[in-house]
Structure formats: structure tokens, C-alpha cells
Write an enzyme that holds these catalytic residues in place. Sequence first.
Site, PDB file in Angstrom:
ATOM      1  CG  HIS A  23      -6.421  -6.413  -1.696  1.00  0.00           C
ATOM      2  ND1 HIS A  23      -5.730  -5.566  -0.850  1.00  0.00           N
ATOM      3  CD2 HIS A  23      -6.604  -7.573  -1.002  1.00  0.00           C
ATOM      4  CE1 HIS A  23      -5.495  -6.194   0.291  1.00  0.00           C
ATOM      5  NE2 HIS A  23      -6.027  -7.413   0.225  1.00  0.00           N
ATOM      6  CD  GLU A  24      -8.448 -10.734  -1.906  1.00  0.00           C
ATOM      7  OE1 GLU A  24      -7.625 -11.649  -1.681  1.00  0.00           O
ATOM      8  OE2 GLU A  24      -8.855  -9.971  -1.027  1.00  0.00           O
ATOM      9  CG  HIS A  66      -3.228 -11.066  -0.901  1.00  0.00           C
ATOM     10  ND1 HIS A  66      -2.267 -10.736   0.023  1.00  0.00           N
ATOM     11  CD2 HIS A  66      -4.382 -10.505  -0.456  1.00  0.00           C
ATOM     12  CE1 HIS A  66      -2.804  -9.997   0.980  1.00  0.00           C
ATOM     13  NE2 HIS A  66      -4.081  -9.832   0.703  1.00  0.00           N
ATOM     14  CD  GLU A  71      -4.820  -8.286   3.999  1.00  0.00           C
ATOM     15  OE1 GLU A  71      -5.508  -7.571   3.244  1.00  0.00           O
ATOM     16  OE2 GLU A  71      -4.711  -9.517   3.846  1.00  0.00           O
TER      17      GLU A  71
END
Length: 309
Positions: free
Chosen positions: A142-143, A146, A224
Site C-alpha cells: 500500500h505504501e 503511494h 487511499e
Amino acid sequence: MYADISSNKRSSIFLMVVFIAFVIFLGYFYDVVWNDWNHSGVTFAIIFSLAMTSVSYFQGDKIALWSTGAQPIAHDENQYVYHLVENLCIASGTPLPKIYIIEDKAINAFATGRKPNIASIAITRGAIEKLTNEELEGVLAHELSHIKNYDIRFMMLVAVMVGSIAILSDIFLRSRFLFGGHRDSDNKGSGQLGAILMIVGVILAILSPLIAELIKLAISRKREYLADASGALLTRYPEGLASALEKIATDNTPLRTASNATAHLFIASPFGGRKKMSNLFSTHPPVEERIKRLRTMGGANPTTSNMSI
């Protein structure tokens, strides 16, 4: 997953266009009210806002890491985390970011850096100790998403606009009270129009920073969702991140070094049970909705994920 990523990208671009249109509308309306000005105040406000936010844009990653107490780690200090990040970077084709650990029992993580080759990932000690391999891999994916999606740069551009709107509104309010109404109000009709415009302008000046902040939060929530979908696509195992989000929600341990300035960076709200906000004013989508979306994506067996230690 591809459809979810495309949908969130389109929605984010739409919100950005709305934001820009809102700024232009405010500038046009203020020009109408200040028809005898040379607009130097508006120009100054925009330049000042850009200058202030440039500091955050170029130094924001260092400030965020420092404020959370994150400490860098090398390969030999934590091979488990280092290999997880390294393997995900190979799978995604992104440069290896600097890796930091936050000595805190809360389960959380964040990424920072305006472009992939100077990015950083910070993860709490609680996440390393409390999450399984697949769950931790989902959080790190997930990070990394980003970083790959340039979300940090995108949000910095939004922050510039929010700052510009706030300063423009403040200058408008101060100028109206300091310098009075229209100078061209030579007759009753123009005087009435000036009064109406002044009232509308004051209302807009008061509400516009709030509107801008709400748009910023809406964009943050969309990013997100996009990172969730991108992360699930990277690991091919959405259940890993979904399960991690469940643990974060039930653990409910606040991050001691969390602040409003850095809250939007984390994978989930870092305030735990200490700070409850409505979804409208939250930097993150509801965890339940994120979990639901991830589980509707389906996924492969955990053994087919990218992780290998």
C-alpha cells in the site's frame, strides 16, 4: 482491481479540476467586488502561498520523519522488513526507498517523498510484531503504491491550493473591513449592488477555506482507495491488506507522535480511540469500506504472493 484503480484515478482528477475551478471562481468573484483595485493583493496572496508550501514540498518528508521519531534502518538491522520492501520494489519496478522504523506499539505506516527515487517508508514496531507476513506485505505494498502513484506530490499540489484559498479569503475579509465598500458607489443602484456583493463576498470568504479543506480530504480519501487497489494488485493477495486493516481497527492503539499535520500520511488514522471524527472531516475512508472493497476484488492463495524471505 484494474477497474478500481482506473476509477479512483478518474475521480481524483475530477476533484482536482473542481478544486482549480473553485480557485478561479473565487479570484473572479473577488475581482468583481474589487473592480477598482489593481489586484496586487491577490497576486501577493498566491505568491506567498506558493512560497510557504514550497517549504513543505521540498522539506516535508524530512519534517514528517522527524516529527514521528522515525529512525532509519540498514539491511543487517532488520533483514525481515528490508527483504519484504526489496522484493516488493522488484515486483513493482520502483527504486528501493529508505526504510525507517517508528518505535511505537501502534500498528501503522506511512510513505513520504515527492518522487520514487528519494522516497521513504516508515513502519511502526507494533506493525512488525503484530502483523503476519502477508498482512505486513499488504501494508508495505500500500505504501509503495503511494510512492509509485506520486500521491505525495499530488497531495502537495492540493495543499498549495488550500493555502492559496485560505490566504485569499483572509485578505478579502481584512480588506473589506479596512477599506470599506465599493468606491464606485456613486448612486443608489450601485450602492445596493455593492452591499449585496460585499455580503456574498464575506460569506464566501468565511466558507471557502472550509470548502477547500473538505475537497482536500475527499481527494486524500480517494488516494487511499487507489493505494489499496494498487497494493492488492502488486501482491495479488487483497486479503493480506484487508486483514491488516482489521487488526489496525481492533487494536485501536493511538500513535504517540501523531499530529493533524501528518495524519493524512498514515495508512489508517493514527489517533486510535483518542480522536473520533465524522467521515466528512476524516483524512481516511472508513476502514470497513476499505476492507469490503478489498475483499470484493478476490485474490490468490497466500503462497502465491510476492513475499520471499
